[in-house]
Scaffold this active site. Structure first.
Site, PDB file in Angstrom:
ATOM      1  CG  HIS A 263      -1.890   0.981   1.435  1.00 20.99           C
ATOM      2  ND1 HIS A 263      -1.622   2.285   1.775  1.00 20.99           N
ATOM      3  CD2 HIS A 263      -3.239   0.893   1.316  1.00 20.99           C
ATOM      4  CE1 HIS A 263      -2.770   2.961   1.858  1.00 20.99           C
ATOM      5  NE2 HIS A 263      -3.767   2.142   1.581  1.00 20.99           N
TER       6      HIS A 263
ATOM      7  CG  ASP B  83       0.750  -2.410   6.408  1.00 20.77           C
ATOM      8  OD1 ASP B  83      -0.209  -2.607   7.168  1.00 20.77           O
ATOM      9  OD2 ASP B  83       0.681  -1.695   5.387  1.00 20.77           O
TER      10      ASP B  83
ATOM     11  CD  GLN C  59      -6.647  -4.641   4.105  1.00 22.75           C
ATOM     12  OE1 GLN C  59      -7.558  -5.447   4.293  1.00 22.75           O
ATOM     13  NE2 GLN C  59      -6.866  -3.348   3.936  1.00 22.75           N
TER      14      GLN C  59
ATOM     15  CE  LYS D  18      -7.001  -0.120   6.389  1.00 18.74           C
ATOM     16  NZ  LYS D  18      -7.828   0.211   5.231  1.00 18.74           N
TER      17      LYS D  18
ATOM     18  CB  CYS E  75      -3.562   3.263  -1.606  1.00 19.54           C
ATOM     19  SG  CYS E  75      -4.845   4.428  -1.172  1.00 19.54           S
TER      20      CYS E  75
HETATM   21  C1  LIG Z   1      -2.124  -2.804   3.769  1.00 20.61           C
HETATM   22  C2  LIG Z   1      -2.478  -1.434   4.219  1.00 20.61           C
HETATM   23  N1  LIG Z   1      -1.534  -0.654   4.751  1.00 20.61           N
HETATM   24  C3  LIG Z   1      -1.800   0.586   5.197  1.00 20.61           C
HETATM   25  C4  LIG Z   1      -3.055   1.124   5.104  1.00 20.61           C
HETATM   26  C5  LIG Z   1      -3.297   2.514   5.607  1.00 20.61           C
HETATM   27  O1  LIG Z   1      -4.119   2.492   6.717  1.00 20.61           O
HETATM   28  P1  LIG Z   1      -4.675   3.839   7.370  1.00 20.61           P
HETATM   29  O2  LIG Z   1      -5.271   4.626   6.246  1.00 20.61           O
HETATM   30  O3  LIG Z   1      -5.683   3.379   8.364  1.00 20.61           O
HETATM   31  O4  LIG Z   1      -3.525   4.540   7.998  1.00 20.61           O
HETATM   32  C6  LIG Z   1      -4.071   0.365   4.550  1.00 20.61           C
HETATM   33  C7  LIG Z   1      -5.422   0.937   4.398  1.00 20.61           C
HETATM   34  O5  LIG Z   1      -6.082   0.805   3.398  1.00 20.61           O
HETATM   35  C8  LIG Z   1      -3.781  -0.945   4.099  1.00 20.61           C
HETATM   36  O6  LIG Z   1      -4.742  -1.713   3.561  1.00 20.61           O
END
Ligand SMILES: Cc1ncc(COP(=O)(O)O)c(C=O)c1O
Lengths: 405, 131
Positions: free
Chosen positions: A122, A198, A201, A224, A361
């Site tokens: 992401h 990270d 998900q 999430k 993203c």
């Molecule tokens: C794999 C992953 N990393 C990071 C993020 C970013 O999360 P946040 O917008 O809650 O900071 C997301 C959110 O879509 C994600 O799916």
């Protein structure tokens, strides 16, 4: 299937509404999940019964608030099996947690050092590292994982003695694949790199044990995983958190201040400047409890069976290209040649079905897949088999309507 | 180009839609009236920035004859483009500049097809048309 989501749905009143005169079908859970009553109640209860600033002590409400706030930290620590609550740093979410690490480690990086990430990230786990590389003269390298997520021996060569940081997602938000986490972390550790996972998900679906993973940092967002927005977690091992330079400074994170210098507080407070997101932390703890009270294996099996159902139904359609794996995933990511995903999305929306269309993203990953974007249906524990089927039916209808004769 | 439906009938048709689904279907029908651009015409230069889907706009402003062509990779956007082209075609520069294009498009009852992520793109198209 033993699991029945219908009783669970009682906890999510938002789901029982109509969207444009159709029953709402919410399949955008990878973007954010809905919140159970227990989370809503916990937030209300905080404001109704013990709202006060924390750590300033000295009165009844503040003591209550502080106790509940620190209990929340403890609940989250247990939720991911962190050894102690001081390893849990509150953040706004995954994005802020990654930025805290990227800024915090800057002082250790030199020109020519390498930061390694994967090709499934992401933007939140890409742009902060790219910008860190710009600032320090370090080199951003990309481990080109396949969309199957399997470990290949040649990947080992991407880990070098210059690799100072290795950051990877656990599960791809765009295509739902798991990365070969253990194999990659082992390599990174052999080269003494800092490791960041990270988990944005992953947390809603998979039980997490940060000690078993043995990564230096683990980050995720509350929203999430059935918790509120605006709260997330940076977990770190002691030595890893200790070396981070605070990304923000100010009140709460200090022990003693003179005009000449400041003595910072100990962990976790050293990395939490300002009044924290108290209600968010309390809501997130309630979300952890909500999940802990469930049979998590049954939940996961259910979510995977829904994704699998969609996969098997659509996979038969020759004009649908699916990018997510057949099994062991909780989402389906697809595209239809010559039909824009935004158009598919518009029709699904007109029938009350919420999904996500676009690049998720992850622009570089979309280029790797050779598509401008995909349509993603992502499942949570409250989704039903009827909803999965309805998504398939309406998608096929949309394809019909959008195909030129 | 010449076979674009008259703007007033497009307007009537869209304003008569009673649901998101009806608007969807109306836009799909309209999209079929668009003369598509050739691959050579879809240059980076002709591309309108800010649209979530790809949109190309070619305006030929020579003499007094104003010709405008447009295309998109998304069908609903092509439907919206038919409405826009029909609205501005045959108008002189002064007429176009006097028109409140944004207001006019908002009157078409396009709801979420026009708002949010698409809005920037539509604004960019309007900017280009006004020049
Ligand atoms: C794999 C992953 N990393 C990071 C993020 C970013 O999360 P946040 O917008 O809650 O900071 C997301 C959110 O879509 C994600 O799916």
């Amino acid at each position: 299937m033993a699991f029945d989501p219908h009783s669970l749905r009682q906890d999510f009143p938002i789901l029982s509404q109509q969207a444009y005169d159709h029953p709402l079908v919410y399949l955008d859970n990878a973007a954010t999940t809905q919140k159970p009553l227990s989370v809503l109640d916990a937030i209300q209860d905080y404001y109704r019964s013990f709202n006060a600033n924390v750590h300033r002590g000295a009165h009844y409400l503040s003591d209550n608030a502080t106790t509940r706030f620190e209990q929340a930290r403890d609940t989250v620590a247990r939720f991911i099996n962190a050894p102690e609550q001081s390893h849990i740093i509150w953040s706004k979410g995954t994005t802020e947690a990654i930025n805290m690490v990227a800024y915090g480690l800057e002082h250790l990086l030199e020109k020519g050092d390498e930061i390694l990430i994967t090709s499934l990230e992401h933007h939140a786990n890409l742009v902060p590292w790219q910008q860190l590389a710009f600032r320090t003269g370090a080199r951003l390298r990309i481990l080109p994982l396949t969309s199957q997520g399997e470990w290949e021996d040649e990947y080992a060569s991407y880990f070098t003695d210059r690799t100072r940081i290795f950051a990877t997602t656990q599960v791809s938000n765009a295509i739902g694949v798991h990365t070969p986490l253990q194999a990659m972390l082992t390599q990174a550790k052999q080269h003494n790199a800092f490791t960041l996972v990270d988990g944005a998900q992953a947390v809603a679906h998979y039980p997490i044990d940060v000690q078993a993973l043995d990564c230096d940092f683990y980050v995720f967002s509350g929203h999430k995983m059935y918790g509120p927005t605006g709260i997330g977690v940076l977990y770190g091992k002691s030595h890893a958190l200790e070396v981070l330079i605070p990304y923000q400074t100010g009140g709460e994170m200090v022990q003693h201040v003179t005009y000449q210098s400041t003595q910072f507080n100990t962990l976790p407070y050293r990395l939490e400047a300002g009044t924290p997101h108290i209600e968010g932390a309390i809501g997130l703890a309630a979300a952890c409890e909500f999940l802990t009270q469930q049979d998590r294996h049954a939940l996961l099996a259910w979510e995977q069976s829904l994704a699998h159902r969609v996969y098997t139904r659509l996979h038969k359609e020759s004009h649908v290209a699916i990018y997510s794996p057949e099994k062991h995933t909780t989402l389906v990511s697809l595209s239809v040649p010559n039909i824009h995903t935004l158009d598919l999305n518009a029709y699904l929306d007109s029938q009350g079905i919420a999904v996500r269309a676009g690049s998720h993203c992850a622009h570089p990953l979309m280029s790797q897949l050779g598509v401008a974007g995909t349509l993603r249906a992502s499942f949570a524990c409250y989704n039903t088999l009827e909803e999965a089927d309805r998504f398939c039916d309406v998608l096929l209808e949309a394809i019909d309507l959008l195909t030129d004769e | 180009m010449t076979d674009l439906p008259p703007y007033n009938s497009i307007k009537q048709q869209l304003q008569a839609c009673r649901s998101k689904e009806e608007t969807f279907k109306a836009l799909v029908a309209l999209s079929k009236r668009l003369t598509r651009l050739t691959a050579e015409e879809k240059t980076e230069e002709n591309r309108v920035k800010g649209c979530e889907s790809a949109v190309w706009l070619i305006i030929d402003n020579k003499d007094d004859t104003y010709s405008i062509k447009a295309d998109s990779d998304a069908k609903l956007m092509r439907g919206v483009l038919v409405a826009i082209l029909s609205l501005v075609q045959g108008k002189t520069k002064t007429e176009r500049q006097k028109m409140d294009l944004k207001d006019e498009l908002e009157s078409l009852n396009l709801g979420s097809y026009l708002t949010q992520s698409r809005a920037n793109g539509i604004l960019a198209i309007i900017e280009k048309i006004k020049k």
